[in-house]
Structure formats: structure tokens, C-alpha cells
Design an enzyme around this catalytic site. Sequence first.
Site, short mmCIF file in Angstrom:
data_model
loop_
_atom_site.label_atom_id
_atom_site.label_comp_id
_atom_site.label_asym_id
_atom_site.label_seq_id
_atom_site.Cartn_x
_atom_site.Cartn_y
_atom_site.Cartn_z
N ASN A 18 0.88 -1.17 0.00
CA ASN A 18 0.00 0.00 0.00
C ASN A 18 0.91 1.22 0.00
OD1 ASN A 18 -1.76 2.05 0.54
ND2 ASN A 18 -2.73 1.08 2.30
N ARG A 65 -2.49 -1.95 -3.50
CA ARG A 65 -3.68 -1.11 -3.34
C ARG A 65 -3.53 0.09 -4.28
NH1 ARG A 65 -4.77 3.57 0.89
NH2 ARG A 65 -6.90 3.99 0.30
N HIS A 106 -12.52 3.42 -0.25
CA HIS A 106 -12.55 2.41 0.82
C HIS A 106 -13.26 1.14 0.35
CE1 HIS A 106 -12.42 5.67 4.22
NE2 HIS A 106 -11.20 5.18 4.02
N ARG A 140 -10.41 15.93 7.30
CA ARG A 140 -11.20 16.37 6.13
C ARG A 140 -12.59 16.81 6.55
NH1 ARG A 140 -10.38 10.99 2.94
NH2 ARG A 140 -8.19 10.75 3.44
N GLU A 177 -8.23 -5.08 4.94
CA GLU A 177 -8.06 -4.81 3.51
C GLU A 177 -6.91 -5.63 2.93
OE1 GLU A 177 -8.30 -0.63 4.90
OE2 GLU A 177 -8.84 -0.23 2.83
#
Length: 413
Positions: free
Chosen positions: A25, A104, A193, A254, A398
Site C-alpha cells: 500500500n 492497493r 474504501h 477532512r 483490507e
Amino acid sequence: MGVAGSAHDGKDVGAGASNRILVINAGSSSLKFALVDPATGRRHLSGLAERLGTDEAVIALTADGVPDVRTALPDGSHDQAVSAVLEAAHRLPRDRQPIGVGHRVVHGGELFADSVLITDEVIEAITRFSSLAPLHNPAALLGIRAVTALWPELPQSAVFDTAFHQTMPPRAYRYAVPEDWYVELGVRRYGFHGTSHRYVSERAAELLDRSPDDLALVVAHLGNGCSATAVLGGRSVDTTMGLTPLEGLVMGTRSGDIDPGVFGFLAQQRSMSSQQVIDVLNKASGLLGLSGATNDMRQLQASAADGDERAQLAIDVFDYRMAKAVSALVVGLGHLDALVFTGGIGENDARIRASVVEALGFLGLRLDPDANDRHGRDTAGRISRDGQPTALVVRTDEELMIARDTTRLISAR
Ligand code: ADP
């Protein structure tokens, strides 16, 4: 430089052969990795390279549960980080070396509705979609190129954050903007996601002992980034993130949803460029902006318990907006079988879950406070009382999903 003599280069597939997948990742300044057994989920090697692109770059590696020392990466490049990971993998006995690498990749545009083995065409498409994910896609490409240079015979796959959401219908993914923005520029909602939402929705079906085909779920992935997805019959039908991961829920730094009129207002009032506004909305907003102190939910909960009103407000806005978003997603489902919490906050913060479940009492959700305090550990994830709908906690993974996808793609070659 190739790493010769890998488990993959011979004909030694069969009894005793490795099935391990190296999952990478790559972010703009970091690279997370894990050597995962796709059957058991066990990590045989894992770690993190940080501060890439600076002269303080370091890599920390854990092999079979034993942490190694942190090693400096003098040239600070992604190549050097990948090289260190591959060298460590190559030092393993042949039957424990990776047989493939899963990357990823954040943005797959409208082209990828599933994971794929990497080819020149796939690299070209990931490059093209860099305009939609300018920090993330180029980093993934650096990781892919480094593996190709160092261990060229190893098959590699790309697992896209956006792919799971490609099943959304137009009414959910289109913005109410001029058609040519969509047709010519790809301005639409993509969602992110996706690997986590897919893993967690499949796991929730197992825990509920139901077929995914007849389940209506909302999955709330609450980490530093936060998004919620409506999953109907195993397919994403709506999600809170949009063209970029800035839309939707309040997150660590965010803003989530905000009136786009803020761009013109700040240009007028503070002469801010759109890039400056975007930077603030990405990096200095959310829990951090509201609290003025931190993006870390653990610290916010501690400060709120000590009477810090700004910390409490940040939590209140987070909870309220989250409950509002879940109820809106139920519109896309028609009914709700289960609300599933995952991610660092979703898996660990009983107070956030309690507040969201209580706000959604009108949907029929009823919290089981004891089960919630134990994070659903003795109740197969369930944190609600008997009856419908159910609230669940599911640990996301993940990396395991990326390893499984890569295995599936390699076997199907
Ligand atoms: P990322 O999105 O970077 O993978 P995580 O999924 O690890 O992040 O989530 C990070 C968030 O989870 C942080 O806000 C952190 O404070 C929160 N978190 C982790 N553990 C707990 C806990 N025990 N209680 C409350 N929040 C927690």
C-alpha cells in the site's frame, strides 16, 4: 537488478509450495507492506516505510511477530523501500516467499469494477486516472515499477478502492452538474474504501449467518478517513465519498460535505485560491479543525471527558453527520438489515457507536450497551438487542482482501 531464484520462477508449485502474497500500500510519503497467507490471514512479514522523499526516510519491519530495528533509507525513494521489502522476502526459505504482489490502487475510474493482474494497459490506465487521485495513483505506480524492476517474474495485481462502487446506479453516482463535466472529464461520484466495504460486508453476512444476496447493509468505515456505503445483495448501491475522498462524513482532518459556495466566499474574503481552500478542507478541517487540537478520536474523547467543549462539539458534529448519512443511505436500500461499524473508530469507540445507534432508533435499532462496551466480542459482532435491524462491529482487513484477490487472479491465469 532482479531477485533471482524466487519461489515463483521454478516449477515448484504444489505440495509445500508457498501461497503467500506480498501486499503493498504505497502512499505519497509512506509504504505499508505485509506478506499475507490468503488462507489464514496470517502476516509473516509486515512493516512500514515512512518519510519517503526526504533524507529522514526509514523502514521498520516485523518478521513473524518479531520487530526488527528501524533502518534508514538513505536515498529516500520508493524503489529503495520496495527493494528492502523484497530483499527481506527473498531471505525467507523458498516455501515462504511471495508468489505474487497485490497493490492497493486508489483510483480505477470507470474502467475497473474488479481487481486485475497488472499489464502495460493497466499501468497506462492507472497513470491516466492520476488526474483524479494526484497523490495516490502516482505512488502506487512507483511501487508497481519498483517490483517490476526488482523481481520481474512475480505476478502483480491492482486492487482498486473505487472498484466495489462501480455497481452504483446513475441516480447515486451522477452529480447534478452539466453533462459535459461528466462525459468529458469524468466528474461523478466514485466512492473509496471499497476493499474494506467489500470485506466487511462479506464478513457481516457470515456473522449474521445470512447469504449476502438478500442482505441490506450500511457499512460505516470510520478511521482517519471515514465513509459509509449502502450494500444491497453484496453490491454497493450508494456511498458517501464522491469524486474525491473529501465528500461525505466528517473525518480526522477532512471536512466532508460542505457548500461548494465556500470557494467563492473565501476567494472574496481572504483571496484564497481553490488549491489553498482544498488544502485546508483536506488537512486542517474535520475533527482537527473543529477541536483546534487533534484529529485523534481517542484524545478527543479524553479531552471531552475533561470538559473540553470544542472536543465535545467535534464529536457531536461527527456523530450527528454520521447518523444523518446512514439514514440517507437507507433510502438506496429500501430497508435496513444491519448497520456495521469498522475502522479504528468503528471497531474501538463504544461511545461513538452508542450515540449513532441511539440517534437511529427511529429505524428500529436498539443498542445492547454491554455487548457494545465489549465491542461485540462475545456476540459474533452484535452490539444491538434482538430484533431488526442489527448493529454489528466487524474488524476490517483490507490486506487480506488484496491477498485473496491476487491469489484468485493468479490461479485463473
Ligand atoms: P486509518 O484510516 O489511517 O487506517 P484507523 O482505521 O487506524 O486509521 O483509525 C484511526 C482512528 O481510530 C483515530 O481517530 C484513532 O483515534 C481511532 N481509534 C483507534 N483506537 C481507538 C480507541 N480505542 N478508541 C477510540 N478511537 C480509537
